[in-house]
Enzyme design. Sequence first.
Site, PDB file in Angstrom:
ATOM      1  N   CYS A   1     -32.744  17.376 -45.397  1.00  0.00           N
ATOM      2  CA  CYS A   1     -33.535  16.373 -46.125  1.00  0.00           C
ATOM      3  C   CYS A   1     -33.385  15.009 -45.442  1.00  0.00           C
ATOM      4  CB  CYS A   1     -33.065  16.262 -47.579  1.00  0.00           C
ATOM      5  SG  CYS A   1     -33.116  17.800 -48.513  1.00  0.00           S
TER       6      CYS A   1
ATOM      7  N   ASP B   1      -7.978 -16.042 -37.077  1.00  0.00           N
ATOM      8  CA  ASP B   1      -8.419 -16.685 -38.323  1.00  0.00           C
ATOM      9  C   ASP B   1      -9.214 -17.966 -38.120  1.00  0.00           C
ATOM     10  OD1 ASP B   1      -6.190 -18.233 -37.401  1.00  0.00           O
ATOM     11  OD2 ASP B   1      -5.999 -19.061 -39.412  1.00  0.00           O
TER      12      ASP B   1
ATOM     13  N   CYS C   1     -41.925 -25.937 -30.378  1.00  0.00           N
ATOM     14  CA  CYS C   1     -42.980 -26.939 -30.206  1.00  0.00           C
ATOM     15  C   CYS C   1     -44.319 -26.240 -30.022  1.00  0.00           C
ATOM     16  CB  CYS C   1     -42.669 -27.847 -29.005  1.00  0.00           C
ATOM     17  SG  CYS C   1     -42.601 -26.953 -27.450  1.00  0.00           S
TER      18      CYS C   1
ATOM     19  N   ASP D   1      -3.703 -13.644 -32.598  1.00  0.00           N
ATOM     20  CA  ASP D   1      -3.562 -15.086 -32.460  1.00  0.00           C
ATOM     21  C   ASP D   1      -2.207 -15.478 -33.046  1.00  0.00           C
ATOM     22  OD1 ASP D   1      -4.314 -17.859 -32.135  1.00  0.00           O
ATOM     23  OD2 ASP D   1      -4.713 -17.871 -34.289  1.00  0.00           O
TER      24      ASP D   1
END
Length: 827
Positions: A84, A699, A16, A502
Site C-alpha cells: 500500500c 552549544d 531587484c 566543544d
Amino acid sequence: MTTPQITQLKISGMSCASCVGRAEAALKAVPGVTEASVNFATETAQITHTRPINALTNALSDAGYPAISKQTTLKVGGMNCASCVAKIEKALKADPAVVDAQVNLATETAVVTFIDGATDPQKLANLSEAVGYPARVADGVPDTPANHTNANETHALTRATILAAVLALPVFILEMGGHMIPAFHHWVHATIGTQSSHLVQFALTSVILAGPGRVFYVKGIPSLMRGSPDMNALVALGTGAAYLFSVTATFAPQILPQGSANVYFEAASVIVVLILLGRVMEARAKGRTGAAIRKLVGLQPKTARVEQDGNFFDRPIADIAVGDILQIRPGERVPVDAEVLDGNSYVDESMITGEPVPVGKASSDQVVGGTVNGTGALRVRATRVGADTVLAQVIHMVEQAQGAKLPIQGLVDQITARFVPVVIAVALLTIAVWLVFGPEPTLPMAMVAGVSVLIIACPCAMGLATPTSIMVGTGRAAELGVLFRKGDALQQLQQVKVVALDKTGTLTQGRPELAGVKTVNDFDRDDVLRLAAAVESRSEHPIASAITRAGPSDLPNITGFESLTGLGVQAIVERQKLLIGSARLMEQNNIAVMQELMAEANQRAAEGATPLFVAIDGQAAAMLAVADPIKPGTVQALERLHEMGLTLAMVTGDNARTAQALAGNLGIDHVTAEVLPDGKLSAINALRDTFGSVAFVGDGINDAPALAAADIGIAIGTGTDVAIETADVVLMSGDLRGVVNAVEISRRTMRNIKQNLGWAFGYNILLIPVAAGVLYPFSGHLLSPALAAGAMALSSVFVVSNALRLRRVRASLPDTPQGHSTQTVTS
C-alpha cells in the site's frame, strides 16, 4: 501534439527588477515554453509550457532563482501493508510538482514535498484517494478527538472480529470436528446429513465473507484490477478461491474430477477470523507506539489564570497572548513559556530535560509550558504561546522524526513494491506444479497449496518493521530529553566512530567560578576575598565576575580603580592599595611572590585554571584560582562513551595549555585547540579522515558550522537557537549524559529494526515454500490455509510487539553530589 499547460510557481532569490528579466529569460530558454511572466511584487512566475515542471524548476535553480518548495502531511486511511505504501508513493510522485513523498505505514501519514504554486495539499490528497486510499490534509498536532477516532476504528474492528468468530465456530466444528473425531463425523452424517452440513457451512461462510470479510474484497479486488495488488488482494484471492471451490463442490459436484468434491468453507471463514484478529492486535499495538506524542500533547493545560484589573480569570490556552500576566498556583502545570515576575518555587522540568531534580525559579527566570510547579506560587508574563512554545516545538520535532524514512527503508521499499505480484505468481506456479506432478486428487491439493501461499505471505510485517521501531525509539528518546530533529540521524548516529566536543558550555559550565584561594603572610582568606571582590566588581571581565560572585554581598567602596590592560587591575579599598593580576604585574611592581604561592599557581594552571595574585600595600597576600567548572555528569558520560567503543576528541578555540589540561583530566583522546569557527570545520574533516564518521557536540553560534559539517550534529538544548537549528539531534538538558542516551537509543533502535526485518523476510523465505508443499514428500501433509492465516497474522503482531520493547528503555538517574543526576540508559 502535447497540449500546453499553465503553471504558476513561487520563486525566491529575486532582489531587484533586473532579476525578473533573468528569471524570465531562463524560463523562456527551456524547450516547450511558449510564454513566461515573472512578477517581482508577488515573487511568482506564470509559465505556459509543454515540458515537465522539473525542467522549469531546474532552469530557475540554474539561474539562481529556485522555486519555493513546501511540505505537507496527509493522514492516509486504508493502508494494510508495505505494498500500500509503495502504491501511494508512486501515485504522489507521479505528479511532476512533487519533489518527494514518504509514506509511513505505522503513523498512517504521507509527508509530501511539493513545488509551491504548482499544486496544493488537497490535490495531493486527491491523488491518494484516486488509487483507493482516502486521505485528508493533517491539521497539526494530534489531539484527543483523533485518538478517539483511532479507538473507534479499533472497536469497530474488534466487533467485526467477534461476529466473524461466532459465525465461523459452527463451520469449524462441523468440518474439522469430523476430521479430528470420526465418531462426530458419523453423528453429523446420521443426523443432519453431509449435504445439510455443507449447506449450513455455505450459509454461515457467505455471511462472514459478505459482512466482516467484505473489507478484503472491497479493497483487494479494485487493487487487483488496477494491476497493483496489495495484501487485501492476497486474502481476497485465497478466501475467494476456497469459497468458490467449496460452492462448486456443494451445488455442482459433478463438474469436478472424481473424488475431488471436498469443501473448504472452514478455511475461508477461519482465514477471515484470524486475519481480522491479527489486525485488531496490530492496531492496538500500533496505538501504543504513538504513546510518546499523546503524552506530550497531554502535558499542556487547557486553561490558564490570567490577571486582569487586579483579578484573575480562567481563560482557554488558545486565547493566551504574549505579554499576558498569569498566576501559577502550587502543583499546577505551567500553561505557556513565560518569565517569572514574582514568587519563588521549584519547577519539575523532567518532561523537557529528562532530569528529575526540580529547578529553583525566582524573578526574571524562565519557565517552560507543560512543566509542573512545586509548592510556591508564581506570577509570570507569557513570552511564547501556541506553536512557538518549547513543548509545541518538541512535539513537532518528534513528529518529524517519527514520520521519517531511514536509508535502510529504501531496500525494503524496492522489495515490497514487487512482493505481492511475485506472491501471486508463486501461488499460480504452485497450483500448476501440483496439477501436473501432484498425487490424486490433484485439484483440491493444488488449491490448498495455492491458497496457503497467498495467505501466508506477509508484506504487512515488512512494511511495519522500520516505522514502528522509529516511532517507539524516537518517542522514548523524547521522554528522556533527546530529540532527533532529522529522522536519518537515528541510523547515522549508531555508525559514529568519534565524538568531538566543544569545550566551553559543553564540557564545562561556560561561566568561570572561583576554584580556590590560598593566602600567605598571615592575611585572612575571607578579608582578602572581600577586598578583591570589591575591586573586581568594577571590571566587566568574566574572571572578575567570578571573583565578585564568590565574595560577600555587602562590598566596601573603592576609589582609584584602574584597569591595567593585559596585566590586571588596581584600586584603593579601605585606605589599602590592592593589585590583582598576573605574576608579571607583581614583578613590575617589585612585589615578591612567595614560592608556595607560585607552586600552587603552577599546579592550578596545569589543571586548566587561571591563577591571579593579590597584593595589599605592596605585600603578596593571596593567589586566586578561577576556572570554568566541568558540568555535572560529564565525567560519567565520557567514561560511558569510551566503554561504548567511541573515540573522544575536543575541538575548542581556547588556548592549548588549558585544553590539554582539561582533556587529561577527562580522558579525552584527541585535542584540537586555538581554532576559529572555520578552523573547526578543518578539525572535523581531519577527525573523519583519521577515525571515520564524526558526531560533534556544541552549544554556541560559533559551533554551528561544525554542527553542520559533522556527520551528526548534537546541540546542547541550553545553547543558542542557531546551534539547535543546525543540529540533527538536540539534548534538551545541558547534560552530556544525554549524548550517551542518544547513542544508546540509536543503537538499540537500529538493532530492533534489523531484528524486525530479519523476522519479516526470514518468515516469508522459510514459510512460503512450506505453504507451497515442499515438505509434503517427507510428511505427507500440506499446511492448512487456516494455519497459514494464523502464522501471517502473528508475524505482524511479532514485529510491532518487538518494536514496543523499546518503550522499556529507561533512564537510571541516581542523584549526584552536585544535586544533579546521572543519566545512562538501561533496560
